[in-house]
Design a protein around this motif. Structure first.
Motif, PDB file in Angstrom:
ATOM      1  N   LYS A 149      -3.155   0.684   9.024  1.00  0.00           N
ATOM      2  CA  LYS A 149      -4.497   0.862   8.838  1.00  0.00           C
ATOM      3  C   LYS A 149      -4.653  -0.121   7.630  1.00  0.00           C
ATOM      4  CE  LYS A 149      -8.034   4.453   8.568  1.00  0.00           C
ATOM      5  NZ  LYS A 149      -8.558   3.754   9.533  1.00  0.00           N
ATOM      6  N   LEU A 150      -4.316  -0.115   6.460  1.00  0.00           N
ATOM      7  CA  LEU A 150      -4.542  -1.182   5.639  1.00  0.00           C
ATOM      8  C   LEU A 150      -4.365  -2.519   6.005  1.00  0.00           C
ATOM      9  CD1 LEU A 150      -2.599   0.837   2.855  1.00  0.00           C
ATOM     10  CD2 LEU A 150      -5.008   0.344   2.615  1.00  0.00           C
ATOM     11  N   TYR A 151      -3.367  -2.912   6.815  1.00  0.00           N
ATOM     12  CA  TYR A 151      -3.402  -4.187   7.164  1.00  0.00           C
ATOM     13  C   TYR A 151      -4.538  -4.538   8.144  1.00  0.00           C
ATOM     14  CZ  TYR A 151      -1.506  -8.381  10.110  1.00  0.00           C
ATOM     15  OH  TYR A 151      -1.432  -9.671  10.493  1.00  0.00           O
TER      16      TYR A 151
ATOM     17  N   MET B 238      -1.664  -3.985  -0.001  1.00  0.00           N
ATOM     18  CA  MET B 238      -1.481  -2.481   0.014  1.00  0.00           C
ATOM     19  C   MET B 238      -0.446  -2.417   1.202  1.00  0.00           C
ATOM     20  SD  MET B 238      -4.792  -0.794  -1.188  1.00  0.00           S
ATOM     21  CE  MET B 238      -5.333  -0.759  -2.995  1.00  0.00           C
ATOM     22  N   ALA B 239      -0.761  -2.867   2.470  1.00  0.00           N
ATOM     23  CA  ALA B 239      -0.144  -2.684   3.161  1.00  0.00           C
ATOM     24  C   ALA B 239       1.152  -2.909   3.402  1.00  0.00           C
ATOM     25  CB  ALA B 239      -0.798  -3.650   4.719  1.00  0.00           C
ATOM     26  N   LYS B 240       1.680  -4.011   2.602  1.00  0.00           N
ATOM     27  CA  LYS B 240       3.088  -4.433   2.278  1.00  0.00           C
ATOM     28  C   LYS B 240       4.050  -3.304   1.519  1.00  0.00           C
ATOM     29  CE  LYS B 240       2.396  -9.460   2.227  1.00  0.00           C
ATOM     30  NZ  LYS B 240       2.462 -10.761   1.518  1.00  0.00           N
ATOM     31  N   THR B 241       2.993  -2.532   0.697  1.00  0.00           N
ATOM     32  CA  THR B 241       3.672  -1.485  -0.165  1.00  0.00           C
ATOM     33  C   THR B 241       4.036  -0.425   0.819  1.00  0.00           C
ATOM     34  OG1 THR B 241       1.588  -0.305  -0.832  1.00  0.00           O
ATOM     35  CG2 THR B 241       2.497  -2.136  -2.231  1.00  0.00           C
ATOM     36  N   HIS B 242       3.610  -0.234   1.949  1.00  0.00           N
ATOM     37  CA  HIS B 242       3.726   1.084   2.702  1.00  0.00           C
ATOM     38  C   HIS B 242       4.751   0.698   4.047  1.00  0.00           C
ATOM     39  CE1 HIS B 242       0.931   3.718   1.162  1.00  0.00           C
ATOM     40  NE2 HIS B 242      -0.073   2.844   0.916  1.00  0.00           N
ATOM     41  N   MET B 243       5.178  -0.664   3.962  1.00  0.00           N
ATOM     42  CA  MET B 243       6.075  -1.001   5.247  1.00  0.00           C
ATOM     43  C   MET B 243       7.623  -0.695   4.733  1.00  0.00           C
ATOM     44  SD  MET B 243       4.545  -2.267   7.732  1.00  0.00           S
ATOM     45  CE  MET B 243       3.370  -1.144   7.486  1.00  0.00           C
ATOM     46  N   LYS B 244       8.219   0.256   5.659  1.00  0.00           N
ATOM     47  CA  LYS B 244       9.447   0.783   5.261  1.00  0.00           C
ATOM     48  C   LYS B 244      10.592  -0.036   5.834  1.00  0.00           C
ATOM     49  CE  LYS B 244       8.275   2.835   2.854  1.00  0.00           C
ATOM     50  NZ  LYS B 244       8.765   3.281   1.317  1.00  0.00           N
ATOM     51  N   HIS B 245      11.666  -0.417   4.938  1.00  0.00           N
ATOM     52  CA  HIS B 245      12.734  -0.998   5.632  1.00  0.00           C
ATOM     53  C   HIS B 245      14.275  -0.320   5.669  1.00  0.00           C
ATOM     54  CE1 HIS B 245      15.982  -4.121   4.985  1.00  0.00           C
ATOM     55  NE2 HIS B 245      14.950  -4.967   5.705  1.00  0.00           N
ATOM     56  N   PRO B 246      15.108  -0.477   6.339  1.00  0.00           N
ATOM     57  CA  PRO B 246      16.258   0.394   6.770  1.00  0.00           C
ATOM     58  C   PRO B 246      16.979   0.650   5.381  1.00  0.00           C
ATOM     59  CG  PRO B 246      16.149  -1.386   8.441  1.00  0.00           C
ATOM     60  CD  PRO B 246      15.025  -1.468   7.772  1.00  0.00           C
TER      61      PRO B 246
ATOM     62  N   PRO C 240     -12.147   9.978   2.329  1.00  0.00           N
ATOM     63  CA  PRO C 240     -13.167   9.416   2.893  1.00  0.00           C
ATOM     64  C   PRO C 240     -12.819   7.783   3.263  1.00  0.00           C
ATOM     65  CG  PRO C 240     -13.454   9.532   0.579  1.00  0.00           C
ATOM     66  CD  PRO C 240     -12.187  10.203   0.913  1.00  0.00           C
ATOM     67  N   LYS C 241     -12.129   7.170   2.659  1.00  0.00           N
ATOM     68  CA  LYS C 241     -11.836   5.846   3.093  1.00  0.00           C
ATOM     69  C   LYS C 241     -10.149   5.681   2.916  1.00  0.00           C
ATOM     70  CE  LYS C 241     -15.976   3.503   2.216  1.00  0.00           C
ATOM     71  NZ  LYS C 241     -16.644   2.261   1.562  1.00  0.00           N
ATOM     72  N   VAL C 242      -9.446   4.713   3.248  1.00  0.00           N
ATOM     73  CA  VAL C 242      -8.206   4.650   3.164  1.00  0.00           C
ATOM     74  C   VAL C 242      -7.851   3.815   1.686  1.00  0.00           C
ATOM     75  CG1 VAL C 242      -7.775   2.227   4.110  1.00  0.00           C
ATOM     76  CG2 VAL C 242      -5.797   3.743   4.114  1.00  0.00           C
ATOM     77  N   ASN C 243      -9.037   3.158   1.382  1.00  0.00           N
ATOM     78  CA  ASN C 243      -9.106   2.485  -0.069  1.00  0.00           C
ATOM     79  C   ASN C 243     -10.220   2.720  -0.673  1.00  0.00           C
ATOM     80  OD1 ASN C 243      -8.127   0.985  -2.103  1.00  0.00           O
ATOM     81  ND2 ASN C 243      -9.003  -1.048  -1.229  1.00  0.00           N
ATOM     82  N   PRO C 244     -10.482   3.900  -1.374  1.00  0.00           N
ATOM     83  CA  PRO C 244     -11.829   4.412  -1.629  1.00  0.00           C
ATOM     84  C   PRO C 244     -12.114   3.746  -3.001  1.00  0.00           C
ATOM     85  CG  PRO C 244     -10.190   6.057  -2.401  1.00  0.00           C
ATOM     86  CD  PRO C 244      -9.220   4.887  -1.378  1.00  0.00           C
TER      87      PRO C 244
END
Length: 280
Positions: A96-98, A105-113, A252-256
């Motif tokens: 959603k951030l992407y 911000m999107a990069k910080t939520h990307m999980k890795h094995p 209200p927003k993903v990045n308020p």
């Protein structure tokens, strides 16, 4: 004990005490419906006490999630669904951030094995006879982190969701297990929201966003239940969905920007009510 764990436990107890007190007052005036609220609050208080005695199993202690340090994910279907739901939640909010252009911000939520949520799952997958999704998880993380473009990101995300579906095998679980997993996810969302939002101020946007992702995946999980699962607990599933949809006002927003009108108490109370319905 980490400062994060201490803060979570302090919030658990203060919120539980407040809800129990207000629910008892309401029950004396409003009868059976209010009594149900007391029961839910009491359930949350018992879980709070357990968290104090047993530990919460947060990130760095065996993975994010309610009781994950104690649960045997090889045999506990609800805990297993909850763990995969938390992974889905991180990825959901990352995408959603992407899509909204918040790439950093999107990069910080990307999980890795190698991340804590996936680490340790390989023996669980082996015991359950499923293949897992390490390759697909890496492909999505690489597509986002290396800025490979929308087509690559969307394709990787689609492939990853299909791989998680295969490992999750939601259709083989009971409605009760699905509801308990949702309760666990919402309690984890409450922990994250309590850290991310203080008196309406966003003090940790990552935790605020995590809570958003976990809650949206909980709603999505209800929508993926089979007709047979729906029959098992139709009223409870419908009530759970209503409760979860009401929580959306917390984000209200993903990045308020500025303040938000939200409090973790709503999440804690909802988690307790869902758990009570599932156990009954």
């Amino acid at each position: 004990m980490s400062s994060k764990s201490f803060e979570k436990r302090k919030v658990w107890m203060s919120v539980g005490t407040a809800l129990l007190a207000t629910s008892v007052t309401a029950a004396s005036a409003n009868g059976q419906e209010a009594f149900d609220s007391v029961s839910a609050s009491a359930s949350m208080m018992s879980v709070s006490a357990a968290a104090l005695n047993e530990g919460e199993g947060g990130e760095g202690e065996g993975g994010e999630g309610e009781g994950s340090a104690k649960a045997d994910l090889r045999t506990d279907n609800a805990a297993y669904l909850a763990r995969l739901g938390l992974i889905r939640g991180h990825l959901w909010v990352g995408i959603k951030l992407y899509q909204e252009g918040h790439l950093a911000m999107a990069k910080t939520h990307m999980k890795h094995p190698k991340d804590e949520l996936y680490a340790g799952l390989e023996p669980v997958f082996e015991a359950r006879g499923v293949s897992g999704f390490a390759k697909e998880l890496s492909a999505l993380a690489d597509a986002v982190n290396n800025e490979q473009g929308d087509e690559a990101v969307n394709s990787a995300y689609s492939a990853l969701l299909k791989a998680i579906d295969r490992s999750e095998n939601l259709a083989s679980k009971s409605a009760k297990e699905a509801l308990i997993s949702i309760s666990q996810m919402i309690r984890t969302a409450a922990d994250e929201y309590a850290i991310g939002v203080k008196k309406g101020a966003i003090v940790n946007v990552h935790e605020y966003q995590d809570a958003y992702g976990f809650t949206e995946i909980a709603i999505e999980r209800l929508d993926r239940l089979t007709a047979e699962q729906q029959k098992q607990a139709a009223e409870d599933i419908e009530r759970t969905k209503q409760l979860l949809l009401e929580l959306r006002t917390l984000w209200p927003k993903v990045n308020p920007e500025g303040s938000v009108e939200g409090d973790a108490a709503s999440l804690y109370g909802t988690a307790a009510r869902i758990e009570l319905m599932a156990l009954n």
